[in-house]
Design an enzyme around this catalytic site. Structure first.
Site, PDB file in Angstrom:
ATOM      1  N   ALA A  68      32.754  36.937  34.993  1.00  0.00           N
ATOM      2  CA  ALA A  68      32.912  35.507  35.279  1.00  0.00           C
ATOM      3  C   ALA A  68      33.706  35.395  36.573  1.00  0.00           C
ATOM      4  O   ALA A  68      34.486  36.286  36.915  1.00  0.00           O
ATOM      5  CB  ALA A  68      33.655  34.836  34.135  1.00  0.00           C
ATOM      6  N   GLY A 113      32.182  39.577  31.769  1.00  0.00           N
ATOM      7  CA  GLY A 113      31.042  38.745  31.382  1.00  0.00           C
ATOM      8  C   GLY A 113      29.705  39.367  31.738  1.00  0.00           C
ATOM      9  O   GLY A 113      28.698  39.083  31.089  1.00  0.00           O
ATOM     10  N   GLU A 116      28.979  41.663  28.973  1.00  0.00           N
ATOM     11  CA  GLU A 116      28.664  40.842  27.788  1.00  0.00           C
ATOM     12  C   GLU A 116      27.258  40.244  27.886  1.00  0.00           C
ATOM     13  O   GLU A 116      26.559  40.125  26.876  1.00  0.00           O
ATOM     14  CB  GLU A 116      29.725  39.737  27.639  1.00  0.00           C
ATOM     15  CG  GLU A 116      31.076  40.317  27.207  1.00  0.00           C
ATOM     16  CD  GLU A 116      32.220  39.317  27.295  1.00  0.00           C
ATOM     17  OE1 GLU A 116      32.402  38.731  28.380  1.00  0.00           O
ATOM     18  OE2 GLU A 116      32.926  39.133  26.297  1.00  0.00           O
ATOM     19  N   GLU A 136      38.933  42.663  31.182  1.00  0.00           N
ATOM     20  CA  GLU A 136      39.675  41.405  31.010  1.00  0.00           C
ATOM     21  C   GLU A 136      41.169  41.635  30.784  1.00  0.00           C
ATOM     22  O   GLU A 136      41.998  40.837  31.207  1.00  0.00           O
ATOM     23  CB  GLU A 136      39.098  40.612  29.820  1.00  0.00           C
ATOM     24  CG  GLU A 136      37.755  39.967  30.096  1.00  0.00           C
ATOM     25  CD  GLU A 136      36.558  40.864  29.778  1.00  0.00           C
ATOM     26  OE1 GLU A 136      36.761  42.089  29.631  1.00  0.00           O
ATOM     27  OE2 GLU A 136      35.444  40.332  29.679  1.00  0.00           O
TER      28      GLU A 136
HETATM   29  N1  DAK Z   1      35.071  36.846  40.330  1.00  0.00           N
HETATM   30  C1  DAK Z   1      35.107  36.324  41.579  1.00  0.00           C
HETATM   31  N2  DAK Z   1      34.860  37.050  42.677  1.00  0.00           N
HETATM   32  C2  DAK Z   1      34.592  38.354  42.520  1.00  0.00           C
HETATM   33  C3  DAK Z   1      34.518  38.954  41.234  1.00  0.00           C
HETATM   34  C4  DAK Z   1      34.776  38.132  40.100  1.00  0.00           C
HETATM   35  N3  DAK Z   1      34.669  38.586  38.838  1.00  0.00           N
HETATM   36  N4  DAK Z   1      34.212  40.268  41.407  1.00  0.00           N
HETATM   37  C5  DAK Z   1      34.086  40.460  42.734  1.00  0.00           C
HETATM   38  N5  DAK Z   1      34.306  39.314  43.404  1.00  0.00           N
HETATM   39  C6  DAK Z   1      34.261  39.099  44.862  1.00  0.00           C
HETATM   40  C7  DAK Z   1      35.514  39.642  45.530  1.00  0.00           C
HETATM   41  O1  DAK Z   1      36.580  38.728  45.436  1.00  0.00           O
HETATM   42  C8  DAK Z   1      35.022  39.819  46.942  1.00  0.00           C
HETATM   43  O2  DAK Z   1      34.983  38.564  47.575  1.00  0.00           O
HETATM   44  P1  DAK Z   1      35.494  38.389  49.099  1.00  0.00           P
HETATM   45  O3  DAK Z   1      36.899  38.870  49.096  1.00  0.00           O
HETATM   46  O4  DAK Z   1      34.568  39.254  49.896  1.00  0.00           O
HETATM   47  O5  DAK Z   1      35.325  36.924  49.365  1.00  0.00           O
HETATM   48  C9  DAK Z   1      33.567  40.263  46.747  1.00  0.00           C
HETATM   49  O6  DAK Z   1      33.212  39.845  45.428  1.00  0.00           O
HETATM   50  C10 DAK Z   1      33.399  41.761  46.826  1.00  0.00           C
HETATM   51  O7  DAK Z   1      34.314  42.330  45.921  1.00  0.00           O
HETATM   52  P2  DAK Z   1      35.341  43.507  46.333  1.00  0.00           P
HETATM   53  O8  DAK Z   1      35.701  43.411  47.779  1.00  0.00           O
HETATM   54  O9  DAK Z   1      36.433  43.500  45.341  1.00  0.00           O
HETATM   55  O10 DAK Z   1      34.407  44.801  46.156  1.00  0.00           O
HETATM   56  P3  DAK Z   1      34.869  46.268  45.769  1.00  0.00           P
HETATM   57  O11 DAK Z   1      33.659  47.110  45.923  1.00  0.00           O
HETATM   58  O12 DAK Z   1      36.096  46.674  46.522  1.00  0.00           O
HETATM   59  O13 DAK Z   1      35.271  46.204  44.220  1.00  0.00           O
HETATM   60  C11 DAK Z   1      34.912  45.568  41.875  1.00  0.00           C
HETATM   61  C12 DAK Z   1      34.273  45.912  43.257  1.00  0.00           C
HETATM   62  C13 DAK Z   1      33.812  45.114  40.968  1.00  0.00           C
HETATM   63  C14 DAK Z   1      35.569  46.825  41.320  1.00  0.00           C
HETATM   64  C15 DAK Z   1      35.996  44.462  42.100  1.00  0.00           C
HETATM   65  O14 DAK Z   1      35.388  43.399  42.823  1.00  0.00           O
HETATM   66  C16 DAK Z   1      36.511  43.930  40.813  1.00  0.00           C
HETATM   67  O15 DAK Z   1      37.347  44.543  40.147  1.00  0.00           O
HETATM   68  N6  DAK Z   1      36.060  42.715  40.447  1.00  0.00           N
HETATM   69  C17 DAK Z   1      36.542  42.011  39.294  1.00  0.00           C
HETATM   70  C18 DAK Z   1      35.922  42.582  38.061  1.00  0.00           C
HETATM   71  C19 DAK Z   1      36.459  41.913  36.820  1.00  0.00           C
HETATM   72  O16 DAK Z   1      37.644  41.956  36.526  1.00  0.00           O
HETATM   73  N7  DAK Z   1      35.557  41.314  36.086  1.00  0.00           N
HETATM   74  C20 DAK Z   1      35.891  40.688  34.838  1.00  0.00           C
HETATM   75  C21 DAK Z   1      36.298  39.275  35.107  1.00  0.00           C
HETATM   76  S1  DAK Z   1      36.767  38.483  33.576  1.00  0.00           S
HETATM   77  C22 DAK Z   1      33.806  33.413  28.908  1.00  0.00           C
HETATM   78  C23 DAK Z   1      32.755  33.881  29.617  1.00  0.00           C
HETATM   79  C24 DAK Z   1      32.919  34.973  30.385  1.00  0.00           C
HETATM   80  C25 DAK Z   1      34.125  35.580  30.472  1.00  0.00           C
HETATM   81  C26 DAK Z   1      35.171  35.103  29.757  1.00  0.00           C
HETATM   82  C27 DAK Z   1      35.022  34.021  28.967  1.00  0.00           C
HETATM   83  N8  DAK Z   1      33.673  32.298  28.110  1.00  0.00           N
HETATM   84  C28 DAK Z   1      32.386  31.806  27.808  1.00  0.00           C
HETATM   85  C29 DAK Z   1      34.823  31.749  27.526  1.00  0.00           C
HETATM   86  C30 DAK Z   1      34.266  36.703  31.327  1.00  0.00           C
HETATM   87  C31 DAK Z   1      35.404  37.075  31.849  1.00  0.00           C
HETATM   88  C32 DAK Z   1      35.326  38.041  32.918  1.00  0.00           C
HETATM   89  O17 DAK Z   1      34.287  38.477  33.293  1.00  0.00           O
END
Ligand code: DAK
Length: 262
Positions: A68, A113, A116, A136
């Site tokens: 997300a 997400g 998921e 998360e």
């Molecule tokens: N959200 C927003 N932007 C994201 C993102 C995310 N989840 N993942 C990546 N990006 C963006 C980065 O901010 C960056 O943007 P700019 O800085 O270029 O503007 C761009 O994508 C490229 O990312 P990186 O520069 O970080 O790329 P790297 O290769 O260095 O790293 C990475 C890739 C995937 C390891 C890293 O981006 C990362 O750790 N991303 C976050 C992954 C994460 O934590 N995902 C889980 C998020 S929590 C729900 C529904 C869904 C959910 C919860 C509740 N309900 C229905 C209630 C889900 C929750 C989640 O998914």
């Protein structure tokens, strides 16, 4: 036929539809607009009796879906987070309980997400470069899109807890070892393999496909005796279809069946 809403592109090739989540600059992270467009694409497929199989993948070569959109979630209050949870859960329920067979073609990061979303699909194929995880915990939250429920049912509670408690990412190969993905192929082979699998399934009779999905998905949530009775009911229902008569007659006449999908 291609329908593009910018963030989600749907391409229908006869009985198979390819859904591409198209926000590669953010690693296909799901913001509200992307979720809405994905929901619309899934609803359109479900409403189209001609479509039997859908493949979901991510645009670009880095990510399936990196989760997300964290920038959208960060300022949410509890009421808005709850609303987001409810609407987003409906989308995954539509994928899990609908009549279409969904294949996740995991072409890169499938995190939070994104993992998921893949879990709600019926079959998961991954590129060898893909990484999966539920990070998360590193954001101070728990998986909220069914991960705490679907992941343990698929890989067992202990492995699921390890993934969620550590937030560590695992490779596609490790994911295959624990049953989180069905197959791992090279990045170049991913879409051809997903298409071939989709085609194989799409050549089967629609009602029986639907009833198998229903029997497994719903049966998993029942006790054994109820589940066997449920299976018997659905087995009986097959005999109300033209395809049961045709499939068995074709076997007896030593010819290929001519499915009517009814
Ligand atoms: N959200 C927003 N932007 C994201 C993102 C995310 N989840 N993942 C990546 N990006 C963006 C980065 O901010 C960056 O943007 P700019 O800085 O270029 O503007 C761009 O994508 C490229 O990312 P990186 O520069 O970080 O790329 P790297 O290769 O260095 O790293 C990475 C890739 C995937 C390891 C890293 O981006 C990362 O750790 N991303 C976050 C992954 C994460 O934590 N995902 C889980 C998020 S929590 C729900 C529904 C869904 C959910 C919860 C509740 N309900 C229905 C209630 C889900 C929750 C989640 O998914």
């Amino acid at each position: 036929m291609e329908t593009s809403n910018e963030r989600v592109i749907s391409t229908r090739l006869d009985t198979v539809t390819l859904i591409t989540i198209n926000r590669p600059e953010s690693l296909n992270a799901l913001d509200q607009l992307t979720l809405q467009q994905l929901d619309a694409a899934v609803s359109a497929i479900e409403a189209d009796p001609h479509v039997k199989v859908a493949i979901i993948t991510g645009a670009g070569n880095k990510a399936f879906v990196a989760g997300a959109d964290i920038s959208v979630m960060q300022p949410l209050d509890p009421i808005a987070a709850r609303r987001m949870a409810t609407t987003a859960q409906l989308l995954l329920n539509k994928i899990e309980n609908g009549s279409t067979i969904f294949i996740a073609a995991i072409n890169g990061y499938a995190l939070g997400g994104g993992c998921e979303l893949a879990l709600a699909c019926d079959i998961r194929i991954a590129a060898d470069s893909a990484q999966l995880g539920q990070p998360e915990i590193n954001l101070g939250i728990i998986p909220g899109w069914g991960g705490t429920q679907r992941l343990p049912r698929l890989v067992g509670s202990s492995r699921a807890k390890q993934l969620m408690l550590t937030g560590e990412r695992i490779s596609a190969g490790q994911a295959a070892q624990i049953g989180l993905v069905n197959e791992v192929v090279t990045a170049a082979e991913l879409m051809p393999r997903a298409q071939k699998l989709a085609q194989t399934i799409a050549e089967k009779p629609k009602m029986a496909l639907q009833l198998i999905k229903e029997a497994v998905t719903n049966g998993m949530e029942m006790d054994r005796n109820r589940a066997f009775a449920y299976e018997a009911d659905l087995f009986g229902l097959c005999f109300a279809t033209a395809d049961q008569k045709e499939g068995m007659l074709a076997f007896l006449e030593k010819r290929r069946p001519d499915w009517r999908d009814c």
